[in-house]
Motif scaffolding. Sequence first.
Motif, mmCIF file in Angstrom:
data_model
loop_
_atom_site.group_PDB
_atom_site.id
_atom_site.type_symbol
_atom_site.label_atom_id
_atom_site.label_comp_id
_atom_site.label_asym_id
_atom_site.label_seq_id
_atom_site.Cartn_x
_atom_site.Cartn_y
_atom_site.Cartn_z
ATOM 1 N N THR A 35 45.871 5.248 -14.856
ATOM 2 C CA THR A 35 46.089 4.116 -15.726
ATOM 3 C C THR A 35 46.247 2.896 -14.893
ATOM 4 O O THR A 35 46.534 1.771 -15.712
ATOM 5 N N ASP A 36 46.569 2.944 -13.454
ATOM 6 C CA ASP A 36 46.755 1.699 -12.936
ATOM 7 C C ASP A 36 45.462 1.004 -12.630
ATOM 8 O O ASP A 36 45.493 -0.034 -11.988
ATOM 9 N N LEU A 37 44.325 1.640 -13.040
ATOM 10 C CA LEU A 37 42.895 1.096 -13.199
ATOM 11 C C LEU A 37 42.436 0.678 -11.797
ATOM 12 O O LEU A 37 41.426 0.080 -11.145
ATOM 13 N N ILE A 38 42.968 1.529 -10.637
ATOM 14 C CA ILE A 38 42.656 1.254 -9.424
ATOM 15 C C ILE A 38 42.520 2.754 -8.598
ATOM 16 O O ILE A 38 41.521 2.978 -7.932
ATOM 17 N N SER A 39 43.362 3.592 -8.844
ATOM 18 C CA SER A 39 43.552 4.944 -7.958
ATOM 19 C C SER A 39 42.821 5.936 -8.607
ATOM 20 O O SER A 39 42.804 6.319 -9.815
ATOM 21 N N PRO A 40 41.748 6.605 -7.951
ATOM 22 C CA PRO A 40 41.191 7.848 -8.619
ATOM 23 C C PRO A 40 42.191 8.934 -8.554
ATOM 24 O O PRO A 40 43.120 9.229 -7.906
ATOM 25 N N THR A 41 41.885 9.768 -9.816
ATOM 26 C CA THR A 41 42.631 10.861 -10.343
ATOM 27 C C THR A 41 42.141 12.160 -9.341
ATOM 28 O O THR A 41 41.239 11.826 -8.705
ATOM 29 N N ASP A 42 42.677 13.009 -9.777
ATOM 30 C CA ASP A 42 42.411 14.485 -8.997
ATOM 31 C C ASP A 42 40.694 14.631 -9.192
ATOM 32 O O ASP A 42 40.018 14.999 -8.322
ATOM 33 N N ALA A 43 40.414 14.461 -10.548
ATOM 34 C CA ALA A 43 39.309 14.695 -11.112
ATOM 35 C C ALA A 43 38.305 13.569 -10.452
ATOM 36 O O ALA A 43 37.039 13.647 -10.064
ATOM 37 N N GLY A 44 39.006 12.360 -10.129
ATOM 38 C CA GLY A 44 38.119 11.121 -9.409
ATOM 39 C C GLY A 44 37.825 11.747 -7.883
ATOM 40 O O GLY A 44 36.776 11.310 -7.658
ATOM 41 N N HIS A 45 38.892 12.281 -7.337
ATOM 42 C CA HIS A 45 38.429 13.004 -6.107
ATOM 43 C C HIS A 45 37.481 13.898 -5.899
ATOM 44 O O HIS A 45 36.578 13.941 -5.029
ATOM 45 N N VAL A 46 37.345 14.758 -7.010
ATOM 46 C CA VAL A 46 36.252 15.684 -7.128
ATOM 47 C C VAL A 46 34.964 15.095 -7.142
ATOM 48 O O VAL A 46 33.910 15.322 -6.525
ATOM 49 N N TYR A 47 34.865 13.932 -8.186
ATOM 50 C CA TYR A 47 33.731 13.172 -8.178
ATOM 51 C C TYR A 47 33.397 12.653 -6.799
ATOM 52 O O TYR A 47 32.228 12.485 -6.480
ATOM 53 N N LEU A 48 34.215 12.095 -6.121
ATOM 54 C CA LEU A 48 33.865 11.300 -4.798
ATOM 55 C C LEU A 48 33.277 12.532 -3.916
ATOM 56 O O LEU A 48 32.348 12.291 -3.213
ATOM 57 N N ALA A 49 33.829 13.646 -3.747
ATOM 58 C CA ALA A 49 33.432 14.690 -3.273
ATOM 59 C C ALA A 49 32.012 15.014 -3.400
ATOM 60 O O ALA A 49 31.231 15.487 -2.606
ATOM 61 N N ASP A 50 31.811 15.109 -4.813
ATOM 62 C CA ASP A 50 30.484 15.238 -5.242
ATOM 63 C C ASP A 50 29.293 14.290 -4.744
ATOM 64 O O ASP A 50 28.259 14.484 -4.508
ATOM 65 N N ARG A 51 29.700 13.251 -4.656
ATOM 66 C CA ARG A 51 28.805 12.155 -4.182
ATOM 67 C C ARG A 51 28.750 12.129 -2.632
ATOM 68 O O ARG A 51 27.608 11.869 -1.997
ATOM 69 N N ILE A 52 29.904 12.357 -1.872
ATOM 70 C CA ILE A 52 29.764 12.442 -0.485
ATOM 71 C C ILE A 52 29.197 13.544 0.181
ATOM 72 O O ILE A 52 28.499 13.675 1.300
ATOM 73 N N GLU A 53 29.562 14.892 -0.370
ATOM 74 C CA GLU A 53 29.334 16.013 0.361
ATOM 75 C C GLU A 53 27.625 16.078 0.501
ATOM 76 O O GLU A 53 27.490 16.473 1.767
ATOM 77 N N PRO A 54 26.699 15.772 -0.295
ATOM 78 C CA PRO A 54 25.439 15.944 0.213
ATOM 79 C C PRO A 54 25.019 15.103 1.411
ATOM 80 O O PRO A 54 24.087 15.446 1.985
ATOM 81 N N VAL A 55 25.427 13.887 1.576
ATOM 82 C CA VAL A 55 25.240 13.203 2.606
ATOM 83 C C VAL A 55 25.681 13.760 3.849
ATOM 84 O O VAL A 55 25.031 13.664 4.916
ATOM 85 N N VAL A 56 27.027 14.316 3.872
ATOM 86 C CA VAL A 56 27.389 14.681 5.129
ATOM 87 C C VAL A 56 26.620 16.120 5.433
ATOM 88 O O VAL A 56 26.101 16.122 6.417
ATOM 89 N N ARG A 57 26.334 16.826 4.347
ATOM 90 C CA ARG A 57 25.179 18.071 4.798
ATOM 91 C C ARG A 57 23.777 17.331 5.369
ATOM 92 O O ARG A 57 23.431 18.081 6.288
ATOM 93 N N GLN A 58 23.432 16.316 4.923
ATOM 94 C CA GLN A 58 22.059 15.978 5.426
ATOM 95 C C GLN A 58 22.403 15.423 6.887
ATOM 96 O O GLN A 58 21.587 15.830 7.781
ATOM 97 N N LEU A 59 23.581 14.891 7.171
ATOM 98 C CA LEU A 59 23.945 14.443 8.500
ATOM 99 C C LEU A 59 23.797 15.630 9.449
ATOM 100 O O LEU A 59 23.534 15.551 10.837
ATOM 101 N N LEU A 60 24.379 16.896 8.919
ATOM 102 C CA LEU A 60 24.654 17.870 9.883
ATOM 103 C C LEU A 60 23.444 18.840 9.972
ATOM 104 O O LEU A 60 23.591 19.874 10.764
ATOM 105 N N ALA A 61 22.502 18.799 9.063
ATOM 106 C CA ALA A 61 21.470 19.530 8.906
ATOM 107 C C ALA A 61 20.677 19.828 10.225
ATOM 108 O O ALA A 61 20.284 21.081 10.617
ATOM 109 N N GLU A 62 20.596 18.926 11.127
ATOM 110 C CA GLU A 62 19.662 18.948 12.231
ATOM 111 C C GLU A 62 20.397 19.238 13.510
ATOM 112 O O GLU A 62 20.045 19.535 14.547
#
Length: 235
Positions: free
Chosen positions: A194-221
Amino acid sequence: MLRPPADAGSSAEATAGPTAGTTAPTTAPTTERAPVLAVYGDWYVWGTAQGGLGPAGWPAIVSQRIGAEATVPHAAPAAGYVAESATGDTFLTLAQNTPEPAADVTIVFGSRNDYLSTPAEITAAATRTFETIRATAPQTELLVIGPAWTDAAVPPELLPVRDAVQQAAAAAGATFVDPIDERWFFDDTGLISTDLISPTDAGHVYLADRIEPVVRQLLAEAPDLDPATAATPSD
Protein backbone atom coordinates in the motif's frame (compact mmCIF):
# COMPACT_ATOMS: atom_id res chain seq x y z
CA MET A 1 22.20 -24.28 1.23
CA LEU A 2 24.90 -26.77 2.27
CA ARG A 3 26.85 -28.50 -0.40
CA PRO A 4 25.96 -32.20 -0.75
CA PRO A 5 28.78 -34.53 0.31
CA ALA A 6 30.80 -36.03 -2.48
CA ASP A 7 29.72 -39.53 -3.49
CA ALA A 8 32.24 -41.79 -1.75
CA GLY A 9 30.69 -45.03 -2.99
CA SER A 10 28.92 -47.70 -0.95
CA SER A 11 31.03 -50.80 -1.41
CA ALA A 12 34.23 -51.85 0.29
CA GLU A 13 35.89 -51.99 -3.12
CA ALA A 14 35.38 -48.29 -3.46
CA THR A 15 37.83 -47.58 -0.64
CA ALA A 16 40.31 -50.43 -1.20
CA GLY A 17 43.52 -49.97 -3.17
CA PRO A 18 44.14 -51.73 -6.50
CA THR A 19 44.65 -55.49 -6.30
CA ALA A 20 47.41 -57.45 -7.98
CA GLY A 21 47.10 -57.50 -11.75
CA THR A 22 44.97 -54.36 -11.82
CA THR A 23 45.79 -50.74 -12.35
CA ALA A 24 44.57 -47.79 -10.36
CA PRO A 25 41.66 -45.92 -11.95
CA THR A 26 42.66 -42.85 -13.90
CA THR A 27 39.29 -41.09 -13.91
CA ALA A 28 39.54 -37.61 -12.42
CA PRO A 29 37.43 -36.95 -9.32
CA THR A 30 34.11 -35.20 -9.77
CA THR A 31 34.38 -31.44 -9.22
CA GLU A 32 30.73 -30.49 -9.58
CA ARG A 33 29.65 -28.02 -6.92
CA ALA A 34 26.84 -25.69 -6.05
CA PRO A 35 26.99 -22.17 -7.50
CA VAL A 36 27.59 -19.10 -5.36
CA LEU A 37 25.26 -16.13 -5.81
CA ALA A 38 25.98 -12.56 -4.64
CA VAL A 39 23.51 -9.66 -4.75
CA TYR A 40 23.85 -5.89 -4.31
CA GLY A 41 21.16 -3.22 -4.37
CA ASP A 42 18.57 -1.24 -2.43
CA TRP A 43 15.35 -2.23 -0.65
CA TYR A 44 14.28 -4.28 -3.67
CA VAL A 45 17.13 -6.57 -2.66
CA TRP A 46 16.97 -6.36 1.13
CA GLY A 47 13.17 -6.34 1.53
CA THR A 48 11.04 -4.25 3.86
CA ALA A 49 8.42 -4.74 6.55
CA GLN A 50 5.94 -4.92 3.65
CA GLY A 51 7.59 -8.03 2.22
CA GLY A 52 10.71 -9.83 1.10
CA LEU A 53 12.66 -10.06 4.33
CA GLY A 54 15.06 -12.98 4.82
CA PRO A 55 13.85 -16.22 3.24
CA ALA A 56 10.86 -14.42 1.68
CA GLY A 57 13.15 -12.23 -0.42
CA TRP A 58 13.85 -12.98 -4.06
CA PRO A 59 17.61 -13.54 -3.50
CA ALA A 60 16.84 -16.34 -1.04
CA ILE A 61 14.10 -17.76 -3.27
CA VAL A 62 16.32 -17.85 -6.37
CA SER A 63 19.17 -19.40 -4.39
CA GLN A 64 16.90 -22.09 -2.95
CA ARG A 65 15.45 -22.95 -6.35
CA ILE A 66 18.81 -23.43 -8.05
CA GLY A 67 20.57 -24.97 -5.07
CA ALA A 68 23.00 -22.07 -4.78
CA GLU A 69 25.10 -21.10 -1.82
CA ALA A 70 23.59 -17.68 -1.22
CA THR A 71 25.54 -14.89 0.39
CA VAL A 72 23.81 -12.37 2.62
CA PRO A 73 22.33 -9.68 0.33
CA HIS A 74 24.35 -6.48 0.39
CA ALA A 75 21.81 -3.67 0.22
CA ALA A 76 20.90 -0.33 1.72
CA PRO A 77 17.55 1.48 1.48
CA ALA A 78 17.66 4.59 -0.71
CA ALA A 79 21.11 3.69 -2.06
CA GLY A 80 22.03 3.85 -5.72
CA TYR A 81 25.14 3.97 -7.83
CA VAL A 82 25.44 7.66 -6.88
CA ALA A 83 22.67 8.18 -4.30
CA GLU A 84 23.71 7.56 -0.70
CA SER A 85 21.66 5.74 1.91
CA ALA A 86 21.18 7.08 5.43
CA THR A 87 24.38 5.25 6.36
CA GLY A 88 26.32 6.82 3.48
CA ASP A 89 26.37 3.65 1.39
CA THR A 90 26.17 3.40 -2.38
CA PHE A 91 26.32 0.31 -4.56
CA LEU A 92 30.02 1.10 -5.01
CA THR A 93 30.78 1.23 -1.27
CA LEU A 94 28.78 -1.96 -0.73
CA ALA A 95 30.89 -3.70 -3.37
CA GLN A 96 34.09 -2.29 -1.88
CA ASN A 97 33.26 -3.09 1.76
CA THR A 98 31.54 -6.47 1.30
CA PRO A 99 33.32 -8.25 -1.56
CA GLU A 100 32.24 -11.72 -2.71
CA PRO A 101 35.32 -13.27 -4.36
CA ALA A 102 33.74 -16.73 -4.73
CA ALA A 103 30.59 -15.54 -6.52
CA ASP A 104 29.79 -17.32 -9.78
CA VAL A 105 27.03 -14.80 -10.50
CA THR A 106 26.87 -11.29 -9.07
CA ILE A 107 23.63 -9.34 -9.41
CA VAL A 108 23.34 -5.56 -9.04
CA PHE A 109 19.71 -4.37 -8.95
CA GLY A 110 18.73 -0.69 -9.29
CA SER A 111 18.56 2.11 -9.02
CA ARG A 112 15.56 4.35 -9.08
CA ASN A 113 17.21 6.42 -6.33
CA ASP A 114 19.68 8.00 -8.77
CA TYR A 115 17.12 10.22 -10.50
CA LEU A 116 18.72 13.42 -9.14
CA SER A 117 22.11 12.56 -10.67
CA THR A 118 23.23 13.23 -14.21
CA PRO A 119 23.56 10.34 -16.67
CA ALA A 120 27.32 10.90 -16.80
CA GLU A 121 27.58 10.63 -13.02
CA ILE A 122 25.50 7.45 -12.98
CA THR A 123 27.46 5.79 -15.79
CA ALA A 124 30.78 6.65 -14.13
CA ALA A 125 29.67 5.34 -10.72
CA ALA A 126 28.18 2.19 -12.21
CA THR A 127 31.37 1.57 -14.18
CA ARG A 128 33.44 1.83 -11.01
CA THR A 129 31.04 -0.52 -9.22
CA PHE A 130 31.32 -3.17 -11.93
CA GLU A 131 35.12 -2.79 -12.06
CA THR A 132 35.28 -3.28 -8.28
CA ILE A 133 33.18 -6.45 -8.47
CA ARG A 134 35.22 -7.87 -11.33
CA ALA A 135 38.53 -7.04 -9.62
CA THR A 136 37.44 -9.05 -6.58
CA ALA A 137 35.81 -11.91 -8.51
CA PRO A 138 37.27 -12.06 -12.04
CA GLN A 139 35.36 -15.26 -12.80
CA THR A 140 31.93 -13.92 -11.88
CA GLU A 141 29.12 -13.51 -14.39
CA LEU A 142 27.72 -10.01 -13.89
CA LEU A 143 23.96 -9.51 -14.10
CA VAL A 144 22.81 -5.89 -13.99
CA ILE A 145 19.12 -5.23 -13.45
CA GLY A 146 17.99 -1.68 -14.13
CA PRO A 147 15.57 0.35 -12.05
CA ALA A 148 12.04 -0.98 -11.64
CA TRP A 149 8.80 0.94 -11.39
CA THR A 150 5.51 -0.27 -9.96
CA ASP A 151 3.11 0.64 -12.77
CA ALA A 152 3.06 1.83 -16.36
CA ALA A 153 3.23 5.51 -15.36
CA VAL A 154 7.03 5.55 -15.34
CA PRO A 155 8.39 9.02 -14.43
CA PRO A 156 10.29 10.47 -17.38
CA GLU A 157 13.31 11.25 -15.18
CA LEU A 158 13.79 7.53 -14.53
CA LEU A 159 14.48 6.67 -18.17
CA PRO A 160 17.86 8.48 -18.33
CA VAL A 161 18.82 6.59 -15.15
CA ARG A 162 17.99 3.30 -16.87
CA ASP A 163 19.90 4.28 -19.99
CA ALA A 164 22.98 5.35 -18.03
CA VAL A 165 23.11 2.05 -16.14
CA GLN A 166 22.61 0.10 -19.35
CA GLN A 167 25.49 1.97 -20.99
CA ALA A 168 27.84 1.04 -18.14
CA ALA A 169 26.63 -2.57 -18.17
CA ALA A 170 27.25 -2.86 -21.92
CA ALA A 171 30.76 -1.46 -21.59
CA ALA A 172 31.46 -3.98 -18.80
CA GLY A 173 30.22 -6.91 -20.86
CA ALA A 174 27.48 -7.58 -18.32
CA THR A 175 24.07 -9.06 -18.97
CA PHE A 176 21.47 -6.29 -18.65
CA VAL A 177 17.81 -6.79 -17.76
CA ASP A 178 15.38 -3.87 -18.12
CA PRO A 179 12.34 -4.14 -15.79
CA ILE A 180 10.78 -1.06 -17.39
CA ASP A 181 10.95 -2.42 -20.92
CA GLU A 182 9.77 -5.84 -19.70
CA ARG A 183 6.87 -4.19 -17.80
CA TRP A 184 7.61 -5.76 -14.44
CA PHE A 185 4.73 -5.12 -12.03
CA PHE A 186 2.77 -3.14 -14.63
CA ASP A 187 -0.11 -5.59 -15.10
CA ASP A 188 -0.29 -7.40 -11.76
CA THR A 189 -2.10 -6.50 -8.57
CA GLY A 190 -1.15 -7.52 -5.07
CA LEU A 191 2.57 -7.43 -5.80
CA ILE A 192 3.23 -3.95 -4.42
CA SER A 193 2.38 -2.81 -0.89
CA THR A 194 0.00 0.00 0.00
CA ASP A 195 3.01 2.34 0.15
CA LEU A 196 3.02 2.01 -3.67
CA ILE A 197 6.77 1.31 -3.62
CA SER A 198 7.67 -1.90 -1.79
CA PRO A 199 7.11 -5.40 -3.22
CA THR A 200 5.08 -7.71 -1.02
CA ASP A 201 6.10 -11.31 -0.35
CA ALA A 202 4.14 -12.17 -3.51
CA GLY A 203 6.05 -9.43 -5.30
CA HIS A 204 9.35 -11.03 -4.30
CA VAL A 205 8.17 -14.38 -5.66
CA TYR A 206 7.33 -12.53 -8.88
CA LEU A 207 10.84 -11.04 -8.94
CA ALA A 208 12.33 -14.49 -8.40
CA ASP A 209 10.29 -15.80 -11.33
CA ARG A 210 11.76 -13.08 -13.55
CA ILE A 211 15.36 -13.35 -12.35
CA GLU A 212 15.81 -17.11 -11.90
CA PRO A 213 15.84 -18.02 -15.64
CA VAL A 214 18.52 -15.40 -16.35
CA VAL A 215 20.72 -16.72 -13.54
CA ARG A 216 20.31 -20.28 -14.83
CA GLN A 217 21.28 -19.19 -18.33
CA LEU A 218 24.44 -17.54 -17.02
CA LEU A 219 25.39 -20.67 -15.08
CA ALA A 220 24.50 -23.20 -17.76
CA GLU A 221 27.94 -23.25 -19.40
CA ALA A 222 29.97 -23.44 -16.17
CA PRO A 223 31.59 -26.92 -16.32
CA ASP A 224 32.19 -27.47 -12.60
CA LEU A 225 28.74 -26.56 -11.28
CA ASP A 226 25.90 -28.84 -10.29
CA PRO A 227 23.99 -29.71 -13.52
CA ALA A 228 20.70 -29.20 -11.66
CA THR A 229 21.48 -25.49 -11.74
CA ALA A 230 20.69 -25.36 -15.45
CA ALA A 231 17.51 -27.39 -15.19
CA THR A 232 14.10 -26.05 -16.13
CA PRO A 233 13.12 -23.17 -13.82
CA SER A 234 10.71 -23.93 -11.02
CA ASP A 235 7.07 -23.06 -11.46
